[in-house]
Write a protein that holds these residues in place. Sequence first.
Motif, PDB file in Angstrom:
ATOM      1  N   UNK A 257       0.735  -1.194  -0.229  1.00 55.74           N
ATOM      2  CA  UNK A 257      -0.088  -0.177  -0.108  1.00 55.74           C
ATOM      3  C   UNK A 257       0.766   1.367   0.003  1.00 55.74           C
ATOM      4  N   UNK A 258       1.923   1.199   0.638  1.00 57.96           N
ATOM      5  CA  UNK A 258       2.916   2.531   0.603  1.00 57.96           C
ATOM      6  C   UNK A 258       3.292   2.685  -0.579  1.00 57.96           C
ATOM      7  N   UNK A 259       4.025   1.775  -1.221  1.00 60.72           N
ATOM      8  CA  UNK A 259       4.532   1.888  -2.559  1.00 60.72           C
ATOM      9  C   UNK A 259       3.396   2.270  -3.502  1.00 60.72           C
ATOM     10  N   UNK A 260       2.180   1.765  -3.320  1.00 59.61           N
ATOM     11  CA  UNK A 260       1.100   2.192  -4.439  1.00 59.61           C
ATOM     12  C   UNK A 260       1.038   3.810  -4.276  1.00 59.61           C
ATOM     13  N   UNK A 261       0.780   4.261  -2.920  1.00 57.78           N
ATOM     14  CA  UNK A 261       0.447   5.624  -2.599  1.00 57.78           C
ATOM     15  C   UNK A 261       1.713   6.357  -3.126  1.00 57.78           C
ATOM     16  N   UNK A 262       2.934   5.943  -2.785  1.00 57.36           N
ATOM     17  CA  UNK A 262       4.060   6.975  -3.120  1.00 57.36           C
ATOM     18  C   UNK A 262       4.180   7.065  -4.662  1.00 57.36           C
ATOM     19  N   UNK A 263       4.178   5.790  -5.402  1.00 59.87           N
ATOM     20  CA  UNK A 263       4.015   5.786  -6.704  1.00 59.87           C
ATOM     21  C   UNK A 263       3.132   6.559  -7.570  1.00 59.87           C
ATOM     22  N   UNK A 264       1.857   6.554  -6.999  1.00 60.69           N
ATOM     23  CA  UNK A 264       0.590   7.138  -7.598  1.00 60.69           C
ATOM     24  C   UNK A 264       0.570   8.716  -7.383  1.00 60.69           C
ATOM     25  N   UNK A 265       1.394   9.112  -6.352  1.00 56.83           N
ATOM     26  CA  UNK A 265       1.763  10.588  -5.833  1.00 56.83           C
ATOM     27  C   UNK A 265       2.451  11.470  -7.178  1.00 56.83           C
ATOM     28  N   UNK A 266       3.008  10.561  -7.881  1.00 53.67           N
ATOM     29  CA  UNK A 266       4.001  11.286  -8.803  1.00 53.67           C
ATOM     30  C   UNK A 266       3.032  11.335 -10.268  1.00 53.67           C
ATOM     31  N   UNK A 267       1.947  10.911 -10.245  1.00 53.13           N
ATOM     32  CA  UNK A 267       0.954  10.435 -11.323  1.00 53.13           C
ATOM     33  C   UNK A 267       0.855  12.180 -12.122  1.00 53.13           C
ATOM     34  N   UNK A 268       0.532  12.012 -13.338  1.00 52.52           N
ATOM     35  CA  UNK A 268       0.086  12.865 -14.174  1.00 52.52           C
ATOM     36  C   UNK A 268      -1.509  13.209 -14.501  1.00 52.52           C
ATOM     37  N   UNK A 269      -2.135  12.029 -13.739  1.00 48.20           N
ATOM     38  CA  UNK A 269      -3.512  11.933 -14.028  1.00 48.20           C
ATOM     39  C   UNK A 269      -4.379  12.982 -12.959  1.00 48.20           C
ATOM     40  N   UNK A 270      -5.324  13.391 -13.378  1.00 50.55           N
ATOM     41  CA  UNK A 270      -6.073  14.206 -12.386  1.00 50.55           C
ATOM     42  C   UNK A 270      -7.204  13.361 -11.462  1.00 50.55           C
ATOM     43  N   UNK A 271      -7.095  11.899 -11.793  1.00 52.57           N
ATOM     44  CA  UNK A 271      -7.761  10.790 -10.853  1.00 52.57           C
ATOM     45  C   UNK A 271      -6.617  10.021 -10.367  1.00 52.57           C
ATOM     46  N   UNK A 272      -6.857   9.545  -9.016  1.00 55.05           N
ATOM     47  CA  UNK A 272      -6.009   8.683  -8.461  1.00 55.05           C
ATOM     48  C   UNK A 272      -5.930   7.346  -9.292  1.00 55.05           C
ATOM     49  N   UNK A 273      -4.878   6.830  -9.786  1.00 52.77           N
ATOM     50  CA  UNK A 273      -5.059   5.615 -10.479  1.00 52.77           C
ATOM     51  C   UNK A 273      -3.692   4.948 -10.493  1.00 52.77           C
ATOM     52  N   UNK A 274      -3.848   3.677 -10.698  1.00 55.34           N
ATOM     53  CA  UNK A 274      -2.509   2.866 -10.419  1.00 55.34           C
ATOM     54  C   UNK A 274      -2.404   1.755 -11.491  1.00 55.34           C
ATOM     55  N   UNK A 275      -1.524   1.468 -12.052  1.00 60.16           N
ATOM     56  CA  UNK A 275      -0.217   2.308 -12.396  1.00 60.16           C
ATOM     57  C   UNK A 275      -0.540   3.616 -13.045  1.00 60.16           C
ATOM     58  N   UNK A 276       0.099   4.578 -12.363  1.00 55.53           N
ATOM     59  CA  UNK A 276      -0.132   5.887 -12.900  1.00 55.53           C
ATOM     60  C   UNK A 276       0.316   6.314 -14.410  1.00 55.53           C
ATOM     61  N   UNK A 277      -0.071   7.224 -14.818  1.00 57.73           N
ATOM     62  CA  UNK A 277       0.430   7.648 -16.230  1.00 57.73           C
ATOM     63  C   UNK A 277       0.942   8.945 -16.210  1.00 57.73           C
ATOM     64  N   UNK A 278       2.159   8.884 -16.637  1.00 59.29           N
ATOM     65  CA  UNK A 278       3.035  10.072 -16.936  1.00 59.29           C
ATOM     66  C   UNK A 278       3.703  10.458 -15.498  1.00 59.29           C
ATOM     67  N   UNK A 279       4.471  11.370 -15.508  1.00 58.02           N
ATOM     68  CA  UNK A 279       4.973  11.721 -14.529  1.00 58.02           C
ATOM     69  C   UNK A 279       5.251  13.281 -14.114  1.00 58.02           C
TER      70      UNK A 279
END
Lengths: 356, 259
Positions: free
Chosen positions: B21-43
């Motif tokens: 869960x921690x990894x998911x949160x940290x990775x998704x925080x660098x996402x370019x999307x306007x909606x929380x999504x995993x895996x994220x798109x862009x950086x």
Amino acid sequence: MSFIELSNINAGYTKGNPVLKDFHLSVEKGELVSLLGPSGCGKTTTLRTIAGFIMAEKGKVVVGGKDYTYLPPNKRNIGLVFQNYALFPHLSVYENVAYGLKRRKVAKELIQEKIADVLKLVSLTGFEERLPAQLSGGQRQRVALARSIVIEPDLLLLDEPLSNLDAKLRDEMRAELSRLQHQLGITMIYVTHDQIEALSLSSRIIVMNEGNIEQIGTPEDIYEQPETPFVARFIGFDNHLFGKVVGKSEEGLLVDVNGTTLVSNRSPGSFNLVKNGDPVELYFRPEDIELMVGKDNNSIEAEIDYANYQGNTTQYALHVGDNKIRAVLPGKPFTADVKSIRISISPDKLIVEKKD
Amino acid sequence: MKKSKLLILITVVMFVFLLGPFLVIIISSFSNNAVMRFPPEGFSLKWYDKVLNIEMFRSTFWMSLKTGLAATLTALVLGVPVAYANVRYRYRGKNILELVFSSPAIVPGLVIGFSLLRFFIYVTKIPVLTGLYLGHTAILFPYTVRVVSASLRNFDKGIEEAAVSLGSSPVHAFFAVVLPNIQSGLVAAFILAFITSFNNVPVSLFLTGPGVATLPIQMLVYMEYYFDPTISALSSILIVFTVIIIQSTEKLLGISKYM
């Protein structure tokens, strides 16, 4: 009145169930008295009552003419040395030793002077800035000693101070303590379960058992003339046999053991109390045994279970009837190729106690 | 051999559950999307920028910090004497008292929060801020008692007695000899209690009110309205902060043995 007087003391850890009951003790100024006994015998309770960490439920504690009974421990001028040293871990050797002097508001120059003197006395000059964790066990105990004698206490209490040290250091520290005691003439009460410490250090030994004093005497008294079976056993009369009194003669008391008659001519308290036919126990030391093949005076048949060579001595495990006997003899193991031999004990080394 | 393979598998699964869960949160925080999504798109780092610019997060962060510090210090000041009494003395009803002292750590936070609100705040009508501070103090108290007790148990009573025999009163001995030697226990208690307060949701939920919110509560509120990675960014910041604090104090003082 003696320097230290404990009279009619009831004291212990739980109210209404005292370890010491109606306990009396008197110690003269300048004496080194040992309280000797197994764990749970009340020796530490006695020490803590004198120190003030246990308040007596009943009775009176007097030190140097002052009534200490209700005095809190920090108002008693008593030095304490603990088994595990109890140094202040966060303070340097200097600060540890200075602690009591600072509490007494001694002037700074005088503190420096006194600490230099006392550290010299315990051979720790140059260790002032070390922390306790940087010292060996023996050095820590020296610091603890210095810390407690630098305040010039009326009395020094030592609670098994050497039992955390290894054998060689223990011998050294024992000699050191003895030297300090003679040099300073300070009154000391020394708690130990080690008979050698008690014998070598004390001017008097108090043997305790289950909150009671079994015997008070000089080291020689205690070692040579134990008055009760407990003291005898505690002080190294490890072997015992059961027998029956069959008569008295010029030579001493005649005791029948499994059909063999042994003579004892040392007479502890109960000697005159026994009569023919009374069951008795005989006590003797492993070192007082001689082994022989032929019949000899005051000997009884025994079988060797095994011999254990230890260099200057040999230890034997034997048995007489169902009783196990331990013997320690100088020299090499007995070489005669026999299982069955005789053990001989001189009549003056054989204690007879009436069996209840 | 077979056994150890199974053991490795269980260990890996455990770590995935714990750290995933921690990894998911940290990775998704660098996402370019306007909606929380995993895996994220862009950086992008725009969510971090947004977190720092939302006034409510800043003000509630200070609220959490202040409440946490005040409640932790109070719980420590109250907890040390209680711990001392429990470790050093035997007295009647000690077991029951120990249970009472530790109850805020056993009873569910929601129950504590609701009871405090209904039977304390409503009854006494004290200000919201005071209520929050007192409520946090209550839930932190068992932690400080327990951690300080553990460090006191490791401290040889003989050392205190040595100080007393040298002329210290019991109180002086406590400050001169005991306190300096249980420092790392105190720091451990402080950190554990502070983090507990800082992260608390269930009790704060009941004790916060108009104009008074803690950061976790504000995050909860935010999430009800927006589902963008801002919360991921904020959570990542908090995770990193917590790890740094715990790790550095552990390295310096070795506090884990008291927890």
